[in-house]
Design a protein around this motif. Structure first.
Motif, PDB file in Angstrom:
ATOM      1  N   GLY A 151       0.777  -1.228   0.000  1.00  0.00           N
ATOM      2  CA  GLY A 151       0.000   0.000   0.000  1.00  0.00           C
ATOM      3  C   GLY A 151       0.803   1.267   0.000  1.00  0.00           C
ATOM      4  N   VAL A 152       2.135   1.184   0.045  1.00  0.00           N
ATOM      5  CA  VAL A 152       2.962   2.396  -0.028  1.00  0.00           C
ATOM      6  C   VAL A 152       2.842   2.993  -1.423  1.00  0.00           C
ATOM      7  CG1 VAL A 152       5.322   3.281   0.061  1.00  0.00           C
ATOM      8  CG2 VAL A 152       4.545   1.621   1.757  1.00  0.00           C
ATOM      9  N   ALA A 153       2.660   4.297  -1.486  1.00  0.00           N
ATOM     10  CA  ALA A 153       2.448   4.983  -2.760  1.00  0.00           C
ATOM     11  C   ALA A 153       3.771   5.398  -3.381  1.00  0.00           C
ATOM     12  CB  ALA A 153       1.571   6.209  -2.552  1.00  0.00           C
ATOM     13  N   MET A 154       3.854   5.283  -4.732  1.00  0.00           N
ATOM     14  CA  MET A 154       5.057   5.685  -5.447  1.00  0.00           C
ATOM     15  C   MET A 154       5.228   7.199  -5.440  1.00  0.00           C
ATOM     16  SD  MET A 154       4.731   3.096  -8.681  1.00  0.00           S
ATOM     17  CE  MET A 154       6.131   3.786  -9.581  1.00  0.00           C
ATOM     18  N   ASN A 155       4.117   7.915  -5.472  1.00  0.00           N
ATOM     19  CA  ASN A 155       4.144   9.357  -5.307  1.00  0.00           C
ATOM     20  C   ASN A 155       2.860   9.750  -4.592  1.00  0.00           C
ATOM     21  OD1 ASN A 155       2.287   9.052  -7.384  1.00  0.00           O
ATOM     22  ND2 ASN A 155       2.975  10.857  -8.500  1.00  0.00           N
ATOM     23  N   THR A 156       2.484  11.015  -4.611  1.00  0.00           N
ATOM     24  CA  THR A 156       1.338  11.449  -3.834  1.00  0.00           C
ATOM     25  C   THR A 156       0.042  11.169  -4.584  1.00  0.00           C
ATOM     26  OG1 THR A 156       2.688  13.197  -2.851  1.00  0.00           O
ATOM     27  CG2 THR A 156       0.299  13.381  -2.586  1.00  0.00           C
ATOM     28  N   PHE A 157      -0.620  10.099  -4.223  1.00  0.00           N
ATOM     29  CA  PHE A 157      -1.900   9.747  -4.807  1.00  0.00           C
ATOM     30  C   PHE A 157      -3.031  10.474  -4.075  1.00  0.00           C
ATOM     31  CE2 PHE A 157      -0.033   5.329  -5.869  1.00  0.00           C
ATOM     32  CZ  PHE A 157       0.445   5.791  -7.076  1.00  0.00           C
ATOM     33  N   SER A 158      -4.166  10.585  -4.759  1.00  0.00           N
ATOM     34  CA  SER A 158      -5.353  11.199  -4.174  1.00  0.00           C
ATOM     35  C   SER A 158      -6.042  10.226  -3.223  1.00  0.00           C
ATOM     36  CB  SER A 158      -6.324  11.611  -5.283  1.00  0.00           C
ATOM     37  OG  SER A 158      -7.609  11.861  -4.761  1.00  0.00           O
ATOM     38  N   ILE A 159      -6.172  10.628  -1.969  1.00  0.00           N
ATOM     39  CA  ILE A 159      -6.873   9.794  -0.995  1.00  0.00           C
ATOM     40  C   ILE A 159      -8.355   9.701  -1.350  1.00  0.00           C
ATOM     41  CG2 ILE A 159      -7.524   9.589   1.442  1.00  0.00           C
ATOM     42  CD1 ILE A 159      -4.822  10.949   2.103  1.00  0.00           C
ATOM     43  N   LEU A 160      -8.926  10.787  -1.858  1.00  0.00           N
ATOM     44  CA  LEU A 160     -10.329  10.760  -2.262  1.00  0.00           C
ATOM     45  C   LEU A 160     -10.555   9.759  -3.401  1.00  0.00           C
ATOM     46  CD1 LEU A 160     -13.127  11.978  -1.799  1.00  0.00           C
ATOM     47  CD2 LEU A 160     -12.568  13.709  -3.521  1.00  0.00           C
ATOM     48  N   THR A 161      -9.591   9.669  -4.310  1.00  0.00           N
ATOM     49  CA  THR A 161      -9.702   8.710  -5.408  1.00  0.00           C
ATOM     50  C   THR A 161      -9.677   7.280  -4.876  1.00  0.00           C
ATOM     51  OG1 THR A 161      -8.714  10.233  -6.998  1.00  0.00           O
ATOM     52  CG2 THR A 161      -8.597   7.907  -7.540  1.00  0.00           C
ATOM     53  N   ILE A 162      -8.854   7.010  -3.873  1.00  0.00           N
ATOM     54  CA  ILE A 162      -8.818   5.675  -3.278  1.00  0.00           C
ATOM     55  C   ILE A 162     -10.133   5.365  -2.571  1.00  0.00           C
ATOM     56  CG2 ILE A 162      -7.760   4.303  -1.434  1.00  0.00           C
ATOM     57  CD1 ILE A 162      -6.121   4.255  -3.930  1.00  0.00           C
ATOM     58  N   GLU A 163     -10.680   6.334  -1.865  1.00  0.00           N
ATOM     59  CA  GLU A 163     -11.969   6.097  -1.209  1.00  0.00           C
ATOM     60  C   GLU A 163     -13.058   5.820  -2.244  1.00  0.00           C
ATOM     61  OE1 GLU A 163     -12.250   5.456   1.728  1.00  0.00           O
ATOM     62  OE2 GLU A 163     -10.867   6.611   2.969  1.00  0.00           O
TER      63      GLU A 163
END
Length: 387
Positions: free
Chosen positions: A241-253
């Protein structure tokens, strides 16, 4: 000939092939918001991303032997990460029968500096898969989003292959069975698979793919946003679950919400059934409509998700390519002006015609309700040609 406007519009008139329709009953306000604004490395956020990967595995029925990770850049980023990080050890074949297969072919040749063998076919057809050489790494789409063509099965993929099977499955995942024992890299995006938001891709890696990352170092610099290795080989943290860069938390939800819906309606089998029902409903209309037909002539290679259709009316055949594209533009404007059917145009590089998404987040009743509007728009636009 002119026909009257239909009385009933689709309740959910969204037929784009990406981003695709949100799930039935979707509400942005229902998404959890407590992690918004948190750091991407916060333990709670990492765990939420990991939860998304676990739910993806469960719904897609990915075997425990395979690992999943997120990539930036949707499916494009996922495919590019595989190409940049894995190719070069062996000769390469690229099976290219639509726009994105041709893109992967160009990238392997022009940007990676390799000399791939191309297996190509005209729009609406599939190359002769008996020519695939499994001593090589093979890159291919399972489903051609822009051509409406898919591979009919996995019989052509060798069990004893020496190379890797690298499969762009972005418009096949959650809609068609995928044989993970035959595939070493499977990629897809949130925005096509389940109507998720754009920007994040998913890679599914077989043990053979992980071994390639552990043992092979390409003789090229790899951009950080495509780098799925660390100093030891495959970066195992990405599978946690570690992100390669800054992903959108809202997109994951949003993605987790789609997965929970998918599980709740019956899982993968029901998602495939819904897709097949949508495709069948559109196919029934095509069969009784004289001015339209499937772009692929062979039934067994027709996509059930990104359904591509061609005009067969003599009035349209008589037009040059520029006029045909103008006709599609007018067709689209008529439908969208009525709020009846949105985004039914083909990819810009595809032959002029129609393309309607029939994946699992679309309701069959809306496919049925859309077809009278397609007839109205066609006859209206065709009548304008003669005026």
């Amino acid at each position: 000939m002119t026909i009257a406007k239909p009385d009933v519009r689709p309740a959910r008139p969204w037929f784009s092939s990406g981003p695709t329709a949100k799930r039935p009953g979707y509400s942005l306000g229902a998404l959890p918001q407590e992690l918004l604004g948190r750091g991407i490395r916060a333990p709670e956020v990492v765990e939420r991303f990991a939860h998304g990967l676990r739910r993806t595995r469960e719904v897609l029925q990915v075997p425990d032997s395979h690992v999943l990770l997120y990539t930036p850049g949707s499916d494009t980023g996922a495919v590019e990460a595989a190409l940049w990080g894995m190719l070069g050890q062996r000769p390469v074949q690229v099976v290219a029968f639509e726009n994105f297969g041709l893109t992967w072919l160009a990238d392997v040749k022009d940007h990676l500096g390799l000399e791939p063998e191309a297996l190509t076919a005209p729009w609406g057809d599939l190359p002769d898969l008996s020519n695939v050489d499994w001593s090589k790494d093979v890159v291919f789409p399972w489903n051609g989003t822009t051509s409406g063509v898919r591979v009919p099965n996995a019989d052509w993929i060798a069990d004893d292959r020496e190379g890797l099977a690298i499969c762009d499955a972005t418009s096949a995942a959650f809609a068609m069975p995928l044989p993970y024992d035959k595939l070493d890299v499977v990629t897809f995006s949130f925005q096509k698979a389940l109507g998720g938001e754009a920007g994040i891709g998913v890679m599914v890696l077989s043990p053979r793919a992980v071994e390639r990352l552990d043992t092979y170092r390409p003789d090229r610099p790899i951009p950080k946003v495509l780098r799925i290795t660390d100093g030891k080989g495959f970066d195992r943290a990405l599978a946690d679950g570690v992100a390669m860069n800054t992903f959108s938390i809202l997109t994951i939800e949003d993605w987790i919400d789609a997965l929970d819906w998918a599980d709740g309606v019956g899982g993968l089998e029901e998602l495939i059934r819904r897709t097949d029902a949508n495709y069948a409903a559109l196919g029934d209309w095509v069969a009784r409509t004289p001015w339209i037909d499937f772009l692929p002539e062979r039934h067994e290679v027709r996509s059930t998700t990104s359904v591509c259709l061609k005009f067969t009316d003599a009035r349209i055949d008589a037009l040059d390519d520029k006029a045909k594209k103008a006709f599609v533009t007018r067709f689209k404007a008529l439908l969208e002006g009525e709020g009846a059917v949105f985004d039914m145009e083909p990819h810009r590089n595809a032959p002029p015609g129609l393309r309607l998404w029939c994946g699992c987040t679309v309701e069959t009743a809306d496919v049925v309700a859309a077809t009278p509007w397609l007839e109205w728009a066609f006859e209206t636009a065709a009548s304008e040609l003669a005026a």
